[in-house]
Design a protein around this motif. Sequence first.
Motif, PDB file in Angstrom:
ATOM      1  N   PHE A 152       0.743  -0.916  -0.189  1.00 41.09           N
ATOM      2  CA  PHE A 152       0.243  -0.063  -0.026  1.00 41.09           C
ATOM      3  C   PHE A 152       0.870   0.990   0.027  1.00 41.09           C
ATOM      4  CE2 PHE A 152      -3.367   3.044   1.541  1.00 41.09           C
ATOM      5  CZ  PHE A 152      -4.224   2.694   0.716  1.00 41.09           C
ATOM      6  N   ARG A 153       0.831   2.125   1.211  1.00 35.68           N
ATOM      7  CA  ARG A 153       1.578   3.412   1.164  1.00 35.68           C
ATOM      8  C   ARG A 153       3.071   3.040   0.717  1.00 35.68           C
ATOM      9  NH1 ARG A 153       3.992   5.698   5.714  1.00 35.68           N
ATOM     10  NH2 ARG A 153       4.327   7.884   5.653  1.00 35.68           N
ATOM     11  N   VAL A 511       3.526   3.871  10.326  1.00 33.89           N
ATOM     12  CA  VAL A 511       2.275   2.986  10.232  1.00 33.89           C
ATOM     13  C   VAL A 511       1.532   2.861  11.600  1.00 33.89           C
ATOM     14  CG1 VAL A 511       1.461   0.902   9.788  1.00 33.89           C
ATOM     15  CG2 VAL A 511       2.927   1.765   8.121  1.00 33.89           C
ATOM     16  N   TYR A 560      -0.349  -2.852   6.107  1.00 32.68           N
ATOM     17  CA  TYR A 560       0.438  -1.807   5.805  1.00 32.68           C
ATOM     18  C   TYR A 560       2.063  -2.141   5.600  1.00 32.68           C
ATOM     19  CZ  TYR A 560      -3.651   0.860   5.647  1.00 32.68           C
ATOM     20  OH  TYR A 560      -4.987   1.542   5.531  1.00 32.68           O
TER      21      TYR A 560
END
Length: 631
Positions: A152-153, A511, A560
């Motif tokens: 993801f990020r 995170v 994440y």
Amino acid sequence: MRGWDDFYPLPVPPSWVPGAAVGILSLHFIQKLFFPYFWADLRYLLKVFTYGLRMEMYRLQGRVVTVLDKFVKLAEKQPQKPFLIYEGTVHTYEDVDRRSNRIAQVFLQHEALKKGDTVALLMGNEPDFIHVWFGLAKLGCVVAFLNFNVRFRSLLHCVSSCEPKILVVGADLLGTLEEIIPKLQKDVSVWIMTKDSTFPNVHTLLDKIEAASEDPVPVNRCSANSLKSAVLYIFTSGTTGLPKAAVISHLQILKGAAGLWAFGATSEDIIYITLPLYHSAASLLGIGGCIELGATCVLKKKFSASQFWSDCRRYNVTVIQYIGELCRYLCNQPVKEGEKNHKVRLAVGNGVRNDVWREFLDRFGAVKICEFYGATEGNICFMNHTGKIGSVGRTNFFYKLFFPFDLIKYDFQKDEPIRNKHGWCEKVKKGEAGLLISKVNAKNPFFGYAGNKRHTEKKLLCEVFKKGDLYFNTGDLMFQDHDNFLYFWDRIGDTFRWKGENVATTEVSDVIVMLDFIQEANVYGVSVPDHEGKAGMASLILKHNASLDLEQMYKQVVTYLPSYACPLFLRVQEKMEMTGTFKQQKFRLVDEGFNPSTITDPLYFLDNSKKAYILLTKELHEMILSGKMKL
């Protein structure tokens, strides 16, 4: 009566011969006693010099010869020789050359790619990773290898930092693509390694490969103008948080590809690659090294300790690649009969502990462990060519002429090199740990990171010993013994290593603090007996009147973060300790570890079998230390 010697008198040697013989024996004795590694050092230096001379000859002739050029030549010279063996299927040099031509033709026809454009590659270990890599390289593109564990990020950050025109995704990573595609930049064209797609505006590649021509693309597309031009981006997790795209030039690939040859591998060897291809060890040293030799490699989708030696026997493997964890996993397997019944003669890698090194040799036979040191983006490399247990390499006066480096004093509290009253750094004595720095010059350049000038500048130390000098800061602490062997000691800054991967503490803490009940998170690595590297641990400060939601915490980190970056231990504190320079204090926390008998704060453990964080009790702590609880 005359004797036999009167008819055939024995020749009398000149008077200097006995003296010379004694002198030679004395020199041999002195060399063995005082310079035991002289011949090994000489052989290694001659190899380094020979390779450097060959590259210099190319330069003087105005030729720029890359690893890709060498592969294409080998495909012409030995077309039917196996280059790649994957799940029992043989791909010859000609096969790989032709399929990579097809992929180059597809992108030539369907995308307006220019020489120097970047294409990001998100694929696991499979032949098409290499086909796509080579096909894009034939178009003169820079290929960015994305870590498929990143989610993801962090993954979106990786894609945006290398500014690709195209993203190519493997068929088994479509779930990862689904996570990021809503937030992916609109100007990135996405291609997937399938024949059909359920994603809107996503192109399929397999169907087009089958219809494409096998003809080579124009030579001017892939011809390199300079060995210092960028050809790859390989992501490395450094001390500043999110992964950084290290710029890899043709020169670095050539140097990496020479590693197996320098350790004594030949064209007759069969190399077993179980490490991920997005990693420089597998791609540059493994695949590049195979091309440098004209050898064969066996590619594994994913490392399997239980299948490792049966694969080696099945494919007659002679050279293996490892990281420290890999060797420990093999040693932790149940003992079986015939474990020494294989043809492996060389094991090339880094990070193996002394005890694991000895156990590996005792258990699996006369395998030469070829330990080396090198950072993906670095300009310095050490190779343990003598087999000294525990050492990452060896140096001497001549090696430092080719590759100037030093070990300097470091202030752990201030997290910076120590400078004297005149402003210069100071070298450590032999036997003392110091920060490894390597001189940046025309022969040993540092190419930095893509899209981030600040990160590039942060890795450089200026005016170290004199005005105007420039050094690359490796971020690694080492020490040199009195026999000039080098040993890795630790990493500095906010990074530790676990499961063979670098974990950036700031990325993990970023995170965790996204959770609405977390005020602050201090992430660090702790030692676990009989495990390589350090396991992740997070000290947490909860927001006022908030309580710790372990279920939410688990969901957050597994969603994440890559699996190797998820903190195994949590510690809930009331107050975060800071250093004198207002940085989070980690040293005491690291020393205290995760022992519930000595720590009064609540502790929790990530139990993967239960998919949850659970209370860390004294009994569970004992199970972890004894190895009964798998980490």
